[in-house]
Motif scaffolding. Sequence first.
Motif, PDB file in Angstrom:
ATOM      1  N   UNK A  49       0.852  -1.190   0.000  1.00 29.66           N
ATOM      2  CA  UNK A  49       0.000   0.000   0.000  1.00 29.66           C
ATOM      3  C   UNK A  49       0.885   1.235   0.000  1.00 29.66           C
ATOM      4  N   UNK A  50       1.134   1.741  -1.189  1.00 33.12           N
ATOM      5  CA  UNK A  50       2.027   2.883  -1.343  1.00 33.12           C
ATOM      6  C   UNK A  50       1.296   4.194  -1.125  1.00 33.12           C
ATOM      7  N   UNK A  51       2.070   5.179  -0.770  1.00 33.32           N
ATOM      8  CA  UNK A  51       1.537   6.511  -0.572  1.00 33.32           C
ATOM      9  C   UNK A  51       1.477   7.211  -1.924  1.00 33.32           C
ATOM     10  N   UNK A  52       0.331   7.065  -2.606  1.00 32.76           N
ATOM     11  CA  UNK A  52       0.150   7.664  -3.916  1.00 32.76           C
ATOM     12  C   UNK A  52      -0.930   8.740  -3.829  1.00 32.76           C
ATOM     13  N   UNK A  77       1.062  -2.053 -15.531  1.00 35.59           N
ATOM     14  CA  UNK A  77       2.187  -1.139 -15.494  1.00 35.59           C
ATOM     15  C   UNK A  77       2.598  -0.974 -14.047  1.00 35.59           C
ATOM     16  N   UNK A  78       3.679  -0.271 -13.813  1.00 34.34           N
ATOM     17  CA  UNK A  78       4.174  -0.031 -12.455  1.00 34.34           C
ATOM     18  C   UNK A  78       4.100   1.450 -12.120  1.00 34.34           C
ATOM     19  N   UNK A  79       3.781   1.731 -10.880  1.00 34.77           N
ATOM     20  CA  UNK A  79       3.875   3.109 -10.392  1.00 34.77           C
ATOM     21  C   UNK A  79       5.356   3.362 -10.126  1.00 34.77           C
ATOM     22  N   UNK A  80       5.944   4.228 -10.921  1.00 36.69           N
ATOM     23  CA  UNK A  80       7.365   4.535 -10.773  1.00 36.69           C
ATOM     24  C   UNK A  80       7.573   5.983 -10.347  1.00 36.69           C
ATOM     25  N   UNK A  81       6.621   6.838 -10.694  1.00 33.56           N
ATOM     26  CA  UNK A  81       6.749   8.256 -10.378  1.00 33.56           C
ATOM     27  C   UNK A  81       6.253   8.571  -8.980  1.00 33.56           C
ATOM     28  N   UNK A  82       6.230   9.822  -8.692  1.00 32.56           N
ATOM     29  CA  UNK A  82       5.763  10.333  -7.400  1.00 32.56           C
ATOM     30  C   UNK A  82       4.793  11.481  -7.665  1.00 32.56           C
ATOM     31  N   UNK A  83       3.981  11.840  -6.661  1.00 31.32           N
ATOM     32  CA  UNK A  83       3.089  12.991  -6.856  1.00 31.32           C
ATOM     33  C   UNK A  83       3.903  14.289  -6.891  1.00 31.32           C
ATOM     34  N   UNK A  89      -5.001  22.119 -10.787  1.00 31.55           N
ATOM     35  CA  UNK A  89      -5.865  21.171 -11.478  1.00 31.55           C
ATOM     36  C   UNK A  89      -5.578  21.138 -12.976  1.00 31.55           C
ATOM     37  N   UNK A  90      -4.820  22.085 -13.467  1.00 27.71           N
ATOM     38  CA  UNK A  90      -4.446  22.145 -14.883  1.00 27.71           C
ATOM     39  C   UNK A  90      -3.133  21.382 -15.047  1.00 27.71           C
ATOM     40  N   UNK A  91      -3.244  20.098 -15.350  1.00 24.41           N
ATOM     41  CA  UNK A  91      -2.043  19.256 -15.435  1.00 24.41           C
ATOM     42  C   UNK A  91      -1.336  19.427 -16.762  1.00 24.41           C
ATOM     43  N   UNK A  92      -0.037  19.514 -16.694  1.00 26.27           N
ATOM     44  CA  UNK A  92       0.809  19.500 -17.876  1.00 26.27           C
ATOM     45  C   UNK A  92       1.824  18.372 -17.691  1.00 26.27           C
ATOM     46  N   UNK A  93       2.300  17.819 -18.778  1.00 29.05           N
ATOM     47  CA  UNK A  93       3.284  16.755 -18.702  1.00 29.05           C
ATOM     48  C   UNK A  93       4.403  17.162 -17.745  1.00 29.05           C
ATOM     49  N   UNK A  94       4.643  16.299 -16.769  1.00 34.89           N
ATOM     50  CA  UNK A  94       5.631  16.598 -15.736  1.00 34.89           C
ATOM     51  C   UNK A  94       6.518  15.380 -15.527  1.00 34.89           C
ATOM     52  N   UNK A  95       7.774  15.502 -15.879  1.00 34.87           N
ATOM     53  CA  UNK A  95       8.705  14.389 -15.744  1.00 34.87           C
ATOM     54  C   UNK A  95       8.749  13.911 -14.287  1.00 34.87           C
ATOM     55  N   UNK A  96       8.622  12.605 -14.114  1.00 34.29           N
ATOM     56  CA  UNK A  96       8.692  12.018 -12.777  1.00 34.29           C
ATOM     57  C   UNK A  96       7.376  11.973 -12.030  1.00 34.29           C
ATOM     58  N   UNK A  97       6.326  12.587 -12.586  1.00 33.15           N
ATOM     59  CA  UNK A  97       5.023  12.563 -11.918  1.00 33.15           C
ATOM     60  C   UNK A  97       4.346  11.217 -12.166  1.00 33.15           C
TER      61      UNK A  97
END
Length: 110
Positions: A49-52, A77-83, A89-97
């Motif tokens: 139970x990861x903190x996502x 798939x795997x959760x590899x990124x972090x929040x 609320x306006x999401x844009x591509x964010x490396x590592x997210x």
Amino acid sequence: SASHLCYVMKVVGLVSGGKDSIFNLQCTVALGHEIVCLAHLEPPDGCEECDSYTFQSVGSSIVGLIAQCMDRPLVLGKIAGAPVAVESLAYETTKGDEVEDLTRLLENVK
């Protein structure tokens, strides 16, 4: 009288293993749409139970059984990124997210 157009869609069911994602699948079918496959992001190895910020992982161990019961293929798939991008609320591509993990998962569905 207003006419309503009804479109039957082929959809990917995003499933976490929790009751809410199962209910969502039931509603999708009740509306006449076709679930062509299920998709799930697993937590990193060793983390039940990861903190996502975005994804529930506690039900990951039963997702394969859900796909089997529904007789649908399962794309994992795997959760590899972090929040990372959580301020707007306006999401844009964010490396590592972690949302980018979902993008890769859905690209693998194609």
